[in-house]
Design a protein around this motif. Sequence first.
Motif, short mmCIF file in Angstrom:
data_model
loop_
_atom_site.label_atom_id
_atom_site.label_comp_id
_atom_site.label_asym_id
_atom_site.label_seq_id
_atom_site.Cartn_x
_atom_site.Cartn_y
_atom_site.Cartn_z
N GLU A 53 62.24 0.11 -10.53
CA GLU A 53 62.54 0.53 -11.98
C GLU A 53 63.93 -0.27 -12.09
OE1 GLU A 53 60.81 1.47 -14.58
OE2 GLU A 53 62.94 1.53 -15.45
N ASN A 61 57.91 4.02 -21.68
CA ASN A 61 57.05 4.77 -22.59
C ASN A 61 56.67 6.22 -22.23
OD1 ASN A 61 57.21 2.72 -24.48
ND2 ASN A 61 55.40 1.76 -23.89
N MET A 62 56.76 6.13 -20.76
CA MET A 62 56.19 7.29 -20.17
C MET A 62 56.54 8.38 -20.69
SD MET A 62 53.98 8.59 -18.29
CE MET A 62 53.63 9.87 -16.83
N THR A 66 53.45 10.52 -27.18
CA THR A 66 53.12 11.76 -27.73
C THR A 66 52.09 12.54 -27.27
OG1 THR A 66 51.68 10.54 -29.37
CG2 THR A 66 54.11 11.14 -30.11
N ILE A 68 48.85 12.50 -26.29
CA ILE A 68 47.53 12.68 -26.60
C ILE A 68 46.63 12.15 -25.48
CG2 ILE A 68 45.70 12.41 -27.99
CD1 ILE A 68 48.04 12.20 -30.18
N GLY A 357 48.12 4.32 -23.48
CA GLY A 357 48.06 4.21 -22.26
C GLY A 357 48.55 5.49 -21.42
N LYS A 359 47.36 8.61 -21.69
CA LYS A 359 46.21 9.21 -21.16
C LYS A 359 45.44 8.66 -20.17
CE LYS A 359 44.09 8.55 -25.27
NZ LYS A 359 45.14 7.43 -25.97
C1 LIG Z 1 56.17 6.49 -29.46
C2 LIG Z 1 54.75 6.48 -28.45
C3 LIG Z 1 53.75 7.16 -28.62
C4 LIG Z 1 52.76 7.17 -27.84
N1 LIG Z 1 51.79 8.03 -27.57
C5 LIG Z 1 50.84 8.18 -26.78
C6 LIG Z 1 49.87 9.28 -26.82
O1 LIG Z 1 49.69 10.13 -27.55
N2 LIG Z 1 48.73 8.91 -25.93
C7 LIG Z 1 48.66 7.72 -24.91
O2 LIG Z 1 47.70 7.94 -24.47
N3 LIG Z 1 49.60 6.82 -24.90
C8 LIG Z 1 50.58 6.82 -25.97
N4 LIG Z 1 51.62 5.90 -26.01
C9 LIG Z 1 51.31 4.88 -25.04
C10 LIG Z 1 51.86 4.96 -23.67
O3 LIG Z 1 53.32 5.56 -23.51
C11 LIG Z 1 51.83 3.72 -22.87
O4 LIG Z 1 50.74 3.02 -23.06
C12 LIG Z 1 51.87 4.13 -21.19
O5 LIG Z 1 53.16 4.65 -21.09
C13 LIG Z 1 52.53 2.57 -20.73
O6 LIG Z 1 52.52 2.71 -19.03
P1 LIG Z 1 53.76 3.22 -18.42
O7 LIG Z 1 53.89 4.93 -18.50
O8 LIG Z 1 53.88 2.69 -17.09
O9 LIG Z 1 54.85 2.83 -19.24
P2 LIG Z 1 56.47 2.80 -19.24
O10 LIG Z 1 57.02 4.11 -18.86
O11 LIG Z 1 56.96 2.10 -20.15
O12 LIG Z 1 56.81 2.06 -17.78
C14 LIG Z 1 57.16 0.65 -17.46
C15 LIG Z 1 58.34 0.40 -16.89
O13 LIG Z 1 58.79 -0.88 -16.62
C16 LIG Z 1 60.13 -0.91 -16.55
N5 LIG Z 1 60.49 -2.40 -16.64
C17 LIG Z 1 60.42 -3.23 -17.32
N6 LIG Z 1 60.80 -4.33 -17.13
C18 LIG Z 1 61.25 -4.21 -15.86
C19 LIG Z 1 61.75 -5.13 -14.84
N7 LIG Z 1 62.02 -6.56 -15.24
N8 LIG Z 1 62.06 -4.49 -13.78
C20 LIG Z 1 61.86 -3.48 -13.38
N9 LIG Z 1 61.33 -2.35 -14.08
C21 LIG Z 1 60.98 -2.96 -15.44
C22 LIG Z 1 60.52 -0.15 -17.72
O14 LIG Z 1 62.02 -0.11 -17.68
C23 LIG Z 1 59.65 1.05 -17.53
O15 LIG Z 1 60.20 2.20 -17.14
C24 LIG Z 1 52.64 6.04 -26.80
C25 LIG Z 1 53.77 5.34 -26.83
C26 LIG Z 1 54.84 5.37 -27.61
C27 LIG Z 1 55.95 4.28 -27.48
#
Ligand SMILES: Cc1cc2nc3c(=O)[nH]c(=O)nc-3n(C[C@H](O)[C@H](O)[C@H](O)COP(=O)(O)OP(=O)(O)OC[C@H]3O[C@@H](n4cnc5c(N)ncnc54)[C@H](O)[C@@H]3O)c2cc1C
Length: 405
Positions: A53, A61-62, A66, A68, A357, A359
């Motif tokens: 990370e 985004n995690m 919001t 949902i 994503g 959910k």
């Molecule tokens: C404002 C907002 C509201 C949302 N509301 C909803 C909702 O209500 N319901 C729902 O289902 N989804 C929602 N989403 C979408 C959801 O948050 C994302 O689809 C989901 O979190 C994506 O997966 P993740 O948690 O792994 O992403 P992230 O938490 O973004 O994880 C990706 C990680 O990769 C890391 N990274 C990037 N590049 C590199 C690199 N080169 N080397 C190492 N690490 C790297 C980043 O730092 C990050 O921590 C929302 C998103 C936002 C922004």
Amino acid sequence: MAGPVVVHPERLWRNPEPAAAYDVIVVGGGGHGLATAYYLAKNHGITNVAVLEKGWLAGGNMARNTTIIRSNYLWDESAGIYEHSLKLWEGLEQELDYPILFSQRGVLNLAHSLQDVRDSVRRVHANRLNGIDAEWLDPQQVREVCPIINISPDVRYPVHGATYQPRAGIAKHDHVAWAYARAADALGVDLIQDCEVTGLQVSGGRVTGVHTTRGTIGAGRVALSAAGHTSVVARMAGIDLPLQSHPLQALVSELLEPVHPTVVMSNAVHVYVSQAHKGELVMGAGIDTWNGYGQRGAFHIIERQMAAALELFPFFARAHVLRTWGGIVDVTPDASPIVGLSPVDGLFLNCGWGTGGFKATPGVGWCYAHTVAHGEPHPLNAPFSLERFVTGALVDEHGAAAVAH
Ligand SMILES: Cc1cc2nc3c(=O)[nH]c(=O)nc-3n(C[C@H](O)[C@H](O)[C@H](O)COP(=O)(O)OP(=O)(O)OC[C@H]3O[C@@H](n4cnc5c(N)ncnc54)[C@H](O)[C@@H]3O)c2cc1C
């Protein structure tokens, strides 16, 4: 409605130095990356795994979303993977032995026009055929579920009814990340923060490792889970993904007494509202239409959407905004995710979840781990291949729900 107050323990996982090589490297320590690592270890016995990370766990985004959670998607392919996820959510607190505050308070998707009504009723029928709980409510029934909503016909977006999924709801996003991190760590996964992947090592068409800000690390397989930055990382292996990265923003109000018992979403207004366990109203907007990586949105986007929200919820007019923020979401041409193989051997893709994503976190972690472990997709994620943009077998949720949360 208020859940238990949880004290975050001092230390939930080890903070190891990166090893020279791993069987699997997961790029991105958001919910998807952490869940993938956990299921790789738990379901497939693959524990020589590192999650890399670039910042801190769940700093993307995690913990910006919001929260949902629902599975009432139109198409069979989407319904399959999101319902699998919802079923996992229903046992997750027990499985991970951590309070994730999953609250099945139901989700209303409002219909504001005759076409909305037709689409919504169609979706209810499609959901039921897929074994997903779904109901059509008239305006009066909407008001019974959510007494603070304005069902007057004299507003710009009158409520003509809503779909209702009672098993849908919200969870506490950072707790979900910590729960997966803690469980993955306990199974032997190395969680390495402050470790940015700056290059992908490819030899003879196969990935062999990653270059990072903490040195080069060898890898048998590399699983990308970098959400809004996935196209940037994939480019390091020469892969151009059909992704656009947009800011998406949200806000919370000051703390209120419990006033909002469910979750309300409106795709026409593109606003959605729930009330967090602590009491803030959690409200979001649609994506900012331009591309970018700055984790903030433009003020006028949220201002317009909040103006419409106030017509639906006049009650909110005197609530103060506590803070706003943005995240970077990655959107594909059909607004459905990509979960599967890449053109480079041993390099796997999980991206394109756009605005929806969170959910999917347990479901995609489960399916992606299967894909990485077996070198081929699970039937639940097989339709979400990269090849569909060549074959044309799109999963066109776009018009229905996939750009909503
Ligand atoms: C404002 C907002 C509201 C949302 N509301 C909803 C909702 O209500 N319901 C729902 O289902 N989804 C929602 N989403 C979408 C959801 O948050 C994302 O689809 C989901 O979190 C994506 O997966 P993740 O948690 O792994 O992403 P992230 O938490 O973004 O994880 C990706 C990680 O990769 C890391 N990274 C990037 N590049 C590199 C690199 N080169 N080397 C190492 N690490 C790297 C980043 O730092 C990050 O921590 C929302 C998103 C936002 C922004």
